[in-house]
Design an enzyme around this catalytic site. Structure first.
Site, PDB file in Angstrom:
ATOM      1  N   GLU A  47      92.215 -20.930  21.509  1.00 11.40           N
ATOM      2  CA  GLU A  47      91.738 -21.254  20.161  1.00 11.40           C
ATOM      3  C   GLU A  47      91.614 -19.938  19.415  1.00 11.40           C
ATOM      4  OE1 GLU A  47      88.251 -23.738  20.598  1.00 11.40           O
ATOM      5  OE2 GLU A  47      89.265 -25.008  22.073  1.00 11.40           O
ATOM      6  N   HIS A  63      87.309 -19.854  23.873  1.00 11.18           N
ATOM      7  CA  HIS A  63      88.427 -20.525  24.539  1.00 11.18           C
ATOM      8  C   HIS A  63      89.687 -19.751  24.162  1.00 11.18           C
ATOM      9  CE1 HIS A  63      85.808 -24.376  24.533  1.00 11.18           C
ATOM     10  NE2 HIS A  63      85.706 -23.752  25.691  1.00 11.18           N
ATOM     11  N   GLU A  95      84.380 -25.365  14.141  1.00 12.36           N
ATOM     12  CA  GLU A  95      85.758 -25.749  14.472  1.00 12.36           C
ATOM     13  C   GLU A  95      86.576 -25.589  13.192  1.00 12.36           C
ATOM     14  OE1 GLU A  95      86.785 -26.674  17.449  1.00 12.36           O
ATOM     15  OE2 GLU A  95      84.961 -27.217  18.555  1.00 12.36           O
ATOM     16  N   HIS A 129      85.697 -21.783  16.886  1.00 12.98           N
ATOM     17  CA  HIS A 129      86.610 -22.526  17.758  1.00 12.98           C
ATOM     18  C   HIS A 129      87.765 -23.094  16.936  1.00 12.98           C
ATOM     19  CE1 HIS A 129      84.287 -22.941  21.645  1.00 12.98           C
ATOM     20  NE2 HIS A 129      83.367 -22.407  20.845  1.00 12.98           N
TER      21      HIS A 129
END
Length: 453
Positions: free
Chosen positions: A86, A83, A287, A196
């Site tokens: 990110e 993404h 994440e 991410h």
């Protein structure tokens, strides 16, 4: 000092002096070119394709045999910036490259052991077009999508989504997705992580489920669930604080800093499940920051929080068992099925073109069943130790016996959710990206010639 001499000296400065800031795509490309040119014995730079706008997703492979696969040496990968907004992963992976090279040049044991036992592939940005369009907002999504406005982490074949969506013509998929699919066919990746931002948790498969269109708040459990939980904890507990599980106000809490993906939210067409089901590669989604675009001043601290975890996770590629399958003539065979009792993978794990298999398993006793056309099914029980501390999984070869009958039994047809054409063949980047070595050489010659003009 003349400007030409200054430029020449700057090319010879060690590549380890990397600033803590957000480098644009061109700067990342130049950095990787320089690292590769300065360290040809342990690095190899190649591209897996092109983005929608024609930018190269560059991968740096690191190891003592960086240009091609070596039998018995597992392939590991990190992917970041899927993404585009990110962005912490871009920074962390550049710093990781610098740290691995520095440690090896300084003869530090940890780096020598990793690079002698593992081939590590690092892709700092899968979505360079999205990064170009991203803003610095912590929560909003500008730049998340690729240039076509598509979420790359919803664009992969999905075994749970039904045949219609699964069998979408590959050419209809996004350029970046096609690049990853081709990459996974070319190498026998064993372990991976996708970096991410926007939360602080290690998420593991499955991300989707066969429970229907209505999302149920419950885990979607993979056959290797115990291994996935171990891998997620290996990251969260080596991270400075992820294991606390309650670091972001808008997500969590997550016990031990980990979560089953589907139990968090339903995700169709994700790269994580695709890696596991079709490519035999266990992948986590990491994440790594509550803010999608952390302030530059926070980057040194964020690197230190993740450094130990990034290295410890690579080491987990040495879990379980590895080896080759040989036929009745003593030849390594491709596409032998290597199954572990009690683990019914949607796509059975198969040997690559070198006859190799890799199975990440926790310590314990496991019964293996190995099958190949024209040969008796072989069943063996193995006692598997903990491999990462020795930087090597247990090695065990399976030697098959031919069936006396002249009738050769055909291999079982793949299930509708398992497309064997997508399975990895292994060892392909050397041939596919051989052009790149020439490109690096010509680039350096061009620079030096320009300095002398």
């Amino acid at each position: 000092m003349s400007s030409s001499l200054f430029l020449l000296l700057s090319l010879l400065v060690p590549t380890l002096m990397l600033e803590f800031r957000y480098h644009d795509n061109r700067e990342i490309e130049q950095y990787l070119l320089q690292v590769s040119a300065d360290n040809p014995d342990i690095t190899h730079l190649y591209s897996i394709g092109k983005s929608v706008k024609g930018q190269q997703p560059w991968v740096l492979a690191l190891g003592v045999r960086p240009r091609h696969h070596a039998v018995g040496v597992p392939e590991f990968k990190y992917v970041a910036n899927m993404h585009g907004n990110e962005v912490l992963g871009r920074v962390l992976l550049l710093q990781l490259i610098a740290e691995l090279v520095r440690g090896y040049r300084d003869n530090e044991t940890w780096s020598l052991q990793l690079l002698n036992s593992t081939r590590i592939h690092i892709l700092p940005t899968l979505n360079p077009d999205g990064f170009d369009e991203a803003d610095t907002n912590c929560l909003l999504g500008q730049g998340r999508l690729n240039h076509n406005g598509v979420d790359l982490n919803r664009g992969f074949p999905d075994a749970f989504a039904g045949l219609r969506k699964q069998q979408l013509n590959e050419e209809q998929r996004e350029a970046e997705v096609r690049a990853v699919i081709g990459w996974l066919r070319s190498e026998t990746f064993v372990l991976s992580a996708n970096l991410h931002g926007g939360a602080m948790v290690a998420s593991y498969p499955y991300d989707n489920s066969d429970q229907g269109s209505v999302w149920m708040v419950s885990p979607s459990i993979a056959p290797d669930d115990d291994v996935f939980i171990h891998l997620a904890k290996a990251y969260s507990y080596n991270h400075a604080s992820m294991h606390k599980g309650n670091l972001c106000v808008d997500s969590g809490p997550f016990q031990d800093g980990i979560t089953n993906g589907y139990n968090w939210y339903k995700l169709e067409g994700g790269m994580q499940d695709y890696n596991y089901i079709w490519a035999q590669c266990l992948e986590l989604t990491l994440e790594l920051s509550c803010c999608k675009f952390p302030e530059p001043k926070e980057l040194p601290a964020l690197w230190m929080e993740n450094k130990k975890a990034l290295l410890a996770y690579i080491q987990q590629v040495h879990l379980g068992v590895k080896g080759q399958v040989f036929d009745g003539w003593g030849r390594p065979v491709q596409n032998a099925v290597v199954e572990v009792k009690g683990r019914r993978n949607m796509c059975p794990f198969r040997t690559n073109q070198h006859g190799e298999y890799y199975r990440l398993l926790l310590p314990g006793n496991y019964t293996f069943k190995v099958s190949y056309p024209g040969h008796k099914v072989l069943t063996e029980t193995l006692s598997v130790p903990y491999g990462p501390e020795k930087y090597s999984a247990m090695k065990h070869d399976f030697k098959l016996r031919r069936i006396a009958s002249t009738t050769v039994r055909a291999q079982a047809e793949p299930s509708p959710s398992c497309n064997n054409s997508l399975l990895p063949q292994g060892g392909g980047t050397a041939a596919r990206s051989a052009w790149y070595g020439l490109t690096v050489g010509l680039s350096l010659v061009t620079v030096l010639q320009s300095l002398m003009d």
